[in-house]
Design a protein around this motif. Structure first.
Motif, PDB file in Angstrom:
ATOM      1  N   LYS A   1      35.474  15.069  22.141  1.00  0.00           N
ATOM      2  CA  LYS A   1      36.117  14.634  23.383  1.00  0.00           C
ATOM      3  C   LYS A   1      35.169  13.758  24.192  1.00  0.00           C
ATOM      4  O   LYS A   1      35.550  12.702  24.697  1.00  0.00           O
ATOM      5  CB  LYS A   1      36.524  15.887  24.178  1.00  0.00           C
ATOM      6  CG  LYS A   1      37.350  15.597  25.411  1.00  0.00           C
ATOM      7  CD  LYS A   1      37.927  16.895  25.981  1.00  0.00           C
ATOM      8  CE  LYS A   1      38.442  16.677  27.386  1.00  0.00           C
ATOM      9  NZ  LYS A   1      39.098  17.869  27.933  1.00  0.00           N
ATOM     10  N   SER A   2      33.909  14.188  24.264  1.00  0.00           N
ATOM     11  CA  SER A   2      32.909  13.463  25.036  1.00  0.00           C
ATOM     12  C   SER A   2      32.632  12.086  24.447  1.00  0.00           C
ATOM     13  O   SER A   2      32.385  11.117  25.164  1.00  0.00           O
ATOM     14  CB  SER A   2      31.639  14.317  25.072  1.00  0.00           C
ATOM     15  OG  SER A   2      30.527  13.569  25.448  1.00  0.00           O
ATOM     16  N   LYS A   3      32.687  11.998  23.106  1.00  0.00           N
ATOM     17  CA  LYS A   3      32.433  10.713  22.453  1.00  0.00           C
ATOM     18  C   LYS A   3      33.724   9.936  22.203  1.00  0.00           C
ATOM     19  O   LYS A   3      33.735   8.960  21.438  1.00  0.00           O
ATOM     20  CB  LYS A   3      31.691  10.938  21.129  1.00  0.00           C
ATOM     21  CG  LYS A   3      30.236  11.363  21.320  1.00  0.00           C
ATOM     22  CD  LYS A   3      29.546  11.533  19.985  1.00  0.00           C
ATOM     23  CE  LYS A   3      28.160  12.100  20.110  1.00  0.00           C
ATOM     24  NZ  LYS A   3      27.166  11.130  20.571  1.00  0.00           N
ATOM     25  N   HIS A   4      34.796  10.386  22.814  1.00  0.00           N
ATOM     26  CA  HIS A   4      36.058   9.643  22.787  1.00  0.00           C
ATOM     27  C   HIS A   4      36.627   9.441  21.384  1.00  0.00           C
ATOM     28  O   HIS A   4      37.026   8.345  21.012  1.00  0.00           O
ATOM     29  CB  HIS A   4      35.897   8.296  23.518  1.00  0.00           C
ATOM     30  CG  HIS A   4      35.547   8.504  24.971  1.00  0.00           C
ATOM     31  ND1 HIS A   4      34.851   7.590  25.700  1.00  0.00           N
ATOM     32  CD2 HIS A   4      35.781   9.536  25.792  1.00  0.00           C
ATOM     33  CE1 HIS A   4      34.668   8.051  26.935  1.00  0.00           C
ATOM     34  NE2 HIS A   4      35.222   9.241  26.998  1.00  0.00           N
TER      35      HIS A   4
ATOM     36  N   ASP B   1      42.971  14.911  25.500  1.00  0.00           N
ATOM     37  CA  ASP B   1      44.025  15.920  25.630  1.00  0.00           C
ATOM     38  C   ASP B   1      44.601  15.821  27.037  1.00  0.00           C
ATOM     39  O   ASP B   1      44.192  14.980  27.829  1.00  0.00           O
ATOM     40  CB  ASP B   1      43.459  17.321  25.322  1.00  0.00           C
ATOM     41  CG  ASP B   1      42.264  17.659  26.195  1.00  0.00           C
ATOM     42  OD1 ASP B   1      42.234  17.237  27.374  1.00  0.00           O
ATOM     43  OD2 ASP B   1      41.344  18.344  25.699  1.00  0.00           O
TER      44      ASP B   1
ATOM     45  N   ASP C   1      44.147  17.413  29.517  1.00  0.00           N
ATOM     46  CA  ASP C   1      43.242  17.782  30.605  1.00  0.00           C
ATOM     47  C   ASP C   1      42.621  16.543  31.241  1.00  0.00           C
ATOM     48  O   ASP C   1      42.145  16.599  32.366  1.00  0.00           O
ATOM     49  CB  ASP C   1      42.133  18.686  30.042  1.00  0.00           C
ATOM     50  CG  ASP C   1      41.403  19.429  31.152  1.00  0.00           C
ATOM     51  OD1 ASP C   1      42.102  19.999  32.008  1.00  0.00           O
ATOM     52  OD2 ASP C   1      40.167  19.403  31.166  1.00  0.00           O
ATOM     53  N   SER C   2      42.602  15.431  30.510  1.00  0.00           N
ATOM     54  CA  SER C   2      41.872  14.248  30.987  1.00  0.00           C
ATOM     55  C   SER C   2      42.310  13.019  30.216  1.00  0.00           C
ATOM     56  O   SER C   2      42.450  13.067  28.994  1.00  0.00           O
ATOM     57  CB  SER C   2      40.368  14.471  30.758  1.00  0.00           C
ATOM     58  OG  SER C   2      39.658  13.263  30.902  1.00  0.00           O
ATOM     59  N   ASN C   3      42.549  11.919  30.904  1.00  0.00           N
ATOM     60  CA  ASN C   3      42.868  10.683  30.176  1.00  0.00           C
ATOM     61  C   ASN C   3      41.968   9.523  30.569  1.00  0.00           C
ATOM     62  O   ASN C   3      42.246   8.373  30.262  1.00  0.00           O
ATOM     63  CB  ASN C   3      44.343  10.311  30.366  1.00  0.00           C
ATOM     64  CG  ASN C   3      44.709  10.191  31.835  1.00  0.00           C
ATOM     65  OD1 ASN C   3      43.849   9.867  32.671  1.00  0.00           O
ATOM     66  ND2 ASN C   3      45.958  10.444  32.163  1.00  0.00           N
ATOM     67  N   VAL C   4      40.852   9.816  31.240  1.00  0.00           N
ATOM     68  CA  VAL C   4      39.940   8.752  31.656  1.00  0.00           C
ATOM     69  C   VAL C   4      39.253   8.117  30.440  1.00  0.00           C
ATOM     70  O   VAL C   4      38.684   7.027  30.530  1.00  0.00           O
ATOM     71  CB  VAL C   4      38.912   9.290  32.690  1.00  0.00           C
ATOM     72  CG1 VAL C   4      37.817  10.110  32.018  1.00  0.00           C
ATOM     73  CG2 VAL C   4      38.316   8.148  33.505  1.00  0.00           C
TER      74      VAL C   4
ATOM     75  N   ASP D   1      40.304   4.523  29.916  1.00  0.00           N
ATOM     76  CA  ASP D   1      39.630   3.549  30.793  1.00  0.00           C
ATOM     77  C   ASP D   1      38.228   3.249  30.264  1.00  0.00           C
ATOM     78  O   ASP D   1      37.789   2.101  30.227  1.00  0.00           O
ATOM     79  CB  ASP D   1      39.466   4.089  32.217  1.00  0.00           C
ATOM     80  CG  ASP D   1      40.778   4.473  32.872  1.00  0.00           C
ATOM     81  OD1 ASP D   1      41.615   5.076  32.185  1.00  0.00           O
ATOM     82  OD2 ASP D   1      40.952   4.164  34.065  1.00  0.00           O
ATOM     83  N   LEU D   2      37.522   4.314  29.902  1.00  0.00           N
ATOM     84  CA  LEU D   2      36.130   4.134  29.472  1.00  0.00           C
ATOM     85  C   LEU D   2      36.057   3.374  28.143  1.00  0.00           C
ATOM     86  O   LEU D   2      35.193   2.529  27.951  1.00  0.00           O
ATOM     87  CB  LEU D   2      35.436   5.492  29.367  1.00  0.00           C
ATOM     88  CG  LEU D   2      35.202   6.189  30.720  1.00  0.00           C
ATOM     89  CD1 LEU D   2      34.724   7.622  30.526  1.00  0.00           C
ATOM     90  CD2 LEU D   2      34.198   5.410  31.582  1.00  0.00           C
TER      91      LEU D   2
ATOM     92  N   LEU E   1      36.578  -0.255  28.769  1.00  0.00           N
ATOM     93  CA  LEU E   1      35.362  -0.831  29.353  1.00  0.00           C
ATOM     94  C   LEU E   1      34.302  -1.064  28.267  1.00  0.00           C
ATOM     95  O   LEU E   1      33.654  -2.111  28.204  1.00  0.00           O
ATOM     96  CB  LEU E   1      34.848   0.153  30.404  1.00  0.00           C
ATOM     97  CG  LEU E   1      33.676  -0.252  31.265  1.00  0.00           C
ATOM     98  CD1 LEU E   1      34.016  -1.502  32.042  1.00  0.00           C
ATOM     99  CD2 LEU E   1      33.349   0.881  32.239  1.00  0.00           C
TER     100      LEU E   1
END
Lengths: 385, 488
Positions: free
Chosen positions: B73-76, B80, B82-85, B88-89, B92
């Motif tokens: 999750k952290s490395k995209h 899920d 819980d978070s969809n940022v 965006d990242l 970028l």
């Protein structure tokens, strides 16, 4: 040594002509020109004839005094350190004095509000849901009184942006207008900068030396949201940081390290270098044992010595990526030697202390020491260097 | 662990992912070694996983409370509810990786003469040995080329003088530098110059000129005296002596950072990589680029490239890199440049300017060549191919074609279109894609096809081996510490 910034046990020695609280600057000069006296607070350290006309006279000694003019107060022992150019708020009703600004301080921080939209499990200043909007007016009144050579002031909370977008930008504008040579450090959880308009408003002020310090406690949403006890906070904070940097507002990421997040610290450092390399500073911070950190001590405390490997890994990852990294609130002797150059004196002087054994340490001058309230729970590995 | 006070919710309360479901984000994988895989995302973040981890990731069966889930999750690699940022990242980061493509052509090579005093067997640019001034670039050609240079929107412009031996036409170099600086008074780019030279003609005049204009020098140093002299013969048989004297003079006069050296691998080099590296150390050079021979110029005519294959070259590279790591462990910072390029792609959010590892290809849109006669080529290799008689990648001429004619020519657009790894057979689903690129001129030269069949591609074989090797080296924490220091 801990310095108190507020005292209630001051004693009125004569009649008070003030009905409203008074925010004013301290002088030690009894011969101040008459025109300036009503807006000044004279402090006297030994018995002497008290001149007339001062807005307030503070006696910083215990001896008797004859013919005290109106508005004379004997200071509590706790705040007799007050000096020329300091700024206080005096409440005539209870004879209470709050110290708003000390010229000698390494940093002067203004509380903007006690309200907050997060509820961090280790919050050192637990939020209160009260109407404290008078604080903004107080700061607007105090800022013009602050000495123009002050290197840095801070705005803190609560969540500072909760005072409203207009008040928030007005305070930054006032800091810029009155203190053009002073840097301004603002703490915010960043969530309201999720709204690009606020970021644009802040950037338009074009403050000469602004930094917004924003906490990021984990490299994935669930853990960060748990630590700040707010669903969706991770996404809002990240988008807030992106918006601020999009508007070229300097941002500092602040990571408080405790039992719940230390094991992900190396991962968080990688996450920052891959996703947020453009932030201006990262501070990795030891726990301040007060507020919720104290009440949740059993769940949160970890000896900095026990996370030293994670700390070193994180610092090196970010430093090698060219980022500016600092270690806050952590005594020198428990920081691995290889990364000691990143350890800085971060604790505000009024709440900064050392242990007795620190007097034997050759590195005391470079060491940031302890929060006064951390002395009862220091690392088990403190040793004079 | 003791619980928090009653006012606080538990970590499980903050998982908003419904039914513990997750969505895959774009990713690729490739075999790394026995039972292990490299899993990489669109922007080059990666994890080394075993077969069961890979399967559980793809089947959406990873336990949401595991560190593996949090890493993914952290490395995209996933997101899920819980978070969809992450979206965006990733956007970028993708823009950051692609930044150089948007900035367009930054490296402009001027072939100021084909004349050379050397007679290297492997010469990739088909030098003209005698005094044929017909192979010199004229001022008129240079002026027209410069007009094109400043049409590029790139904020940074680097003009590199190539040959032949460019110092044989030093007058023209002086002319180009002076004209370029004049033009730059209005264009205001970050303007730099490099002279690629064998240093035979590096006299005080040239050094003073380099000093005045902050010009970098790049030379060839193939190894110890015997090897260098054998690879790079010149009349007098003293090329090593001349080169190292030139390096020393340049270091003294201009500063160590102003002179770099490149080596070319020949069959003779293969057994002496340590000695080659020692030569670089002896001459105070702080990096080496272990380069295989490219299949152009005299190197092809003389069958130089067939004499050793990729496997043998890779052993040479691996032995060299091991030795360089050992040098670094002794506290001396010394870098292998190709590894550095790959590390930058693996470990940083940025891409590199290295033309051969870009998608789309860097041909003409990262680097472009103005030949001595005014012909414009998509790359240095395209010019080498032309000197061998195949003008496939000739884009036009400074004398007859406009900026638009050249950069919008069918041959360039067709080449670029077919050079996107993301849509190339055997590349589009390769786990190493974020670190790789396409080299249409290489594949055309070796397979007569700009895309090429990657199963037979030396380019693919070489890079796959290096990627796997470097990724495995990074698994050792101490080696990783050294290698992360190389990232630019």
């Amino acid at each position: 040594m801990m310095i108190r910034l507020s005292a209630k046990d001051n004693a009125a020695l004569s009649a008070m002509t003030h009905e409203e609280p008074l925010i004013a600057k301290i002088t030690v000069n009894p011969n101040l020109p008459n025109g300036l006296r009503s807006q000044s607070v004279l402090i006297i350290h030994e018995p002497a004839a008290i001149p007339d006309g001062f807005g307030l006279v503070l006696l910083a000694f215990d001896g008797e005094i004859a013919n005290a003019p109106v508005n004379t107060v004997r200071l509590s022992n706790d705040i007799r350190y007050l000096k020329e150019n300091d700024v206080i708020k005096f409440y005539p009703a209870g004879c209470k004095i709050n110290v708003l600004y000390r010229k000698e301080a390494n940093v002067n921080t203004f509380l903007l509000t006690e309200r907050c939209n997060s509820f961090c499990i280790m919050c050192s200043q637990p939020p209160r849901d009260i109407d404290d909007s008078y604080l903004v007016d107080d700061i607007l009144e105090a800022l013009p009184l602050i000495h123009p050579e002050t290197p840095e002031i801070g705005f803190s909370g609560g969540e500072t942006t909760l005072i409203g977008n207009d008040s928030f930008t007005r305070l930054i504008q006032a800091a810029k207008n009155h203190l053009p040579n002073t840097s301004l450090h603002i703490l915010s959880n960043g969530r309201n900068f999720n709204n690009l308009d606020l970021a644009i408003k802040v950037s338009r002020v074009q403050h000469q030396d602004l930094m917004i310090g924003i906490p990021l406690y984990a490299d994935y949403s669930q853990l960060h949201d748990f630590i700040v006890q707010a669903d969706g906070a991770f996404d809002e904070t990240i988008r807030g940081i992106l918006n601020l940097k999009r508007c070229q507002v300097p941002v500092e990421i602040r990571v408080v390290i405790h039992q719940e997040n230390y094991h992900r610290l190396p991962r968080l450092a990688e996450f920052i270098t891959r996703n947020l390399l453009f932030v201006d500073h990262v501070a990795l911070m030891g726990l301040e044992m007060i507020g919720f950190a104290k009440s949740n001590q059993q769940a949160l405390w970890i000896d900095p010595y026990d996370y030293r490997h994670e700390l070193q890994d994180a610092v090196e990852t970010m430093a090698k990526a060219g980022m500016k990294v600092s270690i806050y609130n952590t005594p020198f002797c428990v920081v691995p030697e290889a990364i000691r150059c990143h350890a800085v004196k971060s604790i505000s002087d009024w709440k900064n202390d050392y242990l007795d054994e620190c007097s034997k340490c050759s590195a005391k001058q470079q060491c940031g020491g302890f929060f006064s309230w951390n002395l009862s729970k220091p690392s088990l590995h403190i040793q004079p260097l | 662990m003791s619980p928090l006070g009653k006012r606080f919710k538990l970590v499980d309360d903050f998982n908003q992912a419904e039914n513990h479901d997750y969505h895959l984000l774009p990713s690729r994988f490739a075999g790394l070694d026995d039972g292990r895989y490299l899993l990489s995302n669109e922007v080059g973040e990666y994890l080394v996983v075993d077969r069961s981890q890979l399967e559980s990731y793809v089947k959406k069966a990873v336990d949401q409370d595991s560190d593996f889930y949090h890493d993914l999750k952290s490395k995209h690699f996933l997101f899920d509810d819980d978070s969809n940022v992450a979206i965006d990242l990733l956007a970028l980061k993708y823009r950051t990786k692609a930044l150089r493509t948007s900035q367009f052509t930054s490296l402009h090579l001027f072939v100021v003469t084909l004349r050379c005093d050397y007679t290297c067997q492997y010469c990739q640019v088909s030098r003209q040995t005698d005094d044929k001034h017909a192979f010199d670039m004229s001022e008129e050609t240079a002026r027209k080329a410069l007009a094109l240079v400043f049409r590029s929107p790139s904020p940074a412009i680097k003009i590199e003088f190539q040959g032949g031996e460019p110092l044989l036409n030093f007058n023209l170099i002086q002319y180009v530098v002076s004209e370029a600086k004049k033009l730059n008074e209005t264009h205001k780019r970050d303007l730099q110059f490099v002279i690629t030279s064998n240093l035979s003609f590096l006299d005080d005049t040239v050094l003073a000129f380099c000093q005045e204009h902050g010009i970098h020098l790049s030379t060839s140093l193939d190894g110890n005296e015997a090897l260098h002299n054998s690879n790079r013969p010149r009349p007098g048989k003293n090329s090593y002596e001349i080169t190292v004297k030139g390096i020393k003079n340049a270091q003294r006069f201009l500063g160590r950072d102003k002179i770099g050296a490149l080596m070319t691998t020949t069959e003779k080099s293969l057994s002496q990589v340590r000695s080659i590296i020692d030569t670089y150390l002896e001459h105070n050079l702080d990096c080496i680029f272990l380069r295989p021979l490219s299949p152009y110029g005299f190197a092809v005519k003389n069958h130089q490239t067939q004499k050793y294959d990729i496997d043998r070259w890779f052993e040479f590279y691996k032995e060299g890199l091991d030795y360089i790591l050992e040098i670094n462990r002794q506290g001396h910072h010394f870098v292998e440049v190709y590894t550095q390029i790959i590390l930058t792609k693996l470990l940083s959010p940025f891409n590199t300017g290295y033309v051969d590892l870009q998608s789309p290809s860097g041909a003409a849109i990262a680097a472009i060549v103005y030949n001595y006669d005014g012909d414009v080529y998509a790359s240095d290799e395209a010019r080498m191919l032309a000197e061998m008689g195949d003008r496939k990648f000739r884009l036009g001429s400074v004398h007859t074609d406009s900026y638009e004619d050249i950069w919008l020519s069918d041959v360039l657009l067709d080449t670029l279109e077919s050079s996107l790894s993301e849509s190339a057979p055997m590349c589009h689903d390769c786990g190493f894609l974020p670190y790789c690129g396409t080299d249409p001129v290489y594949h055309y030269a070796t397979q007569q096809d700009v895309v090429g069949h990657k199963a037979f591609s030396g380019f693919c074989a070489k890079n796959m081996k290096i990627f796997k090797h470097v990724i495995k080296l990074l698994e050792d924490p101490d080696t990783k510490k050294i290698l992360t220091n190389w990232v630019r």
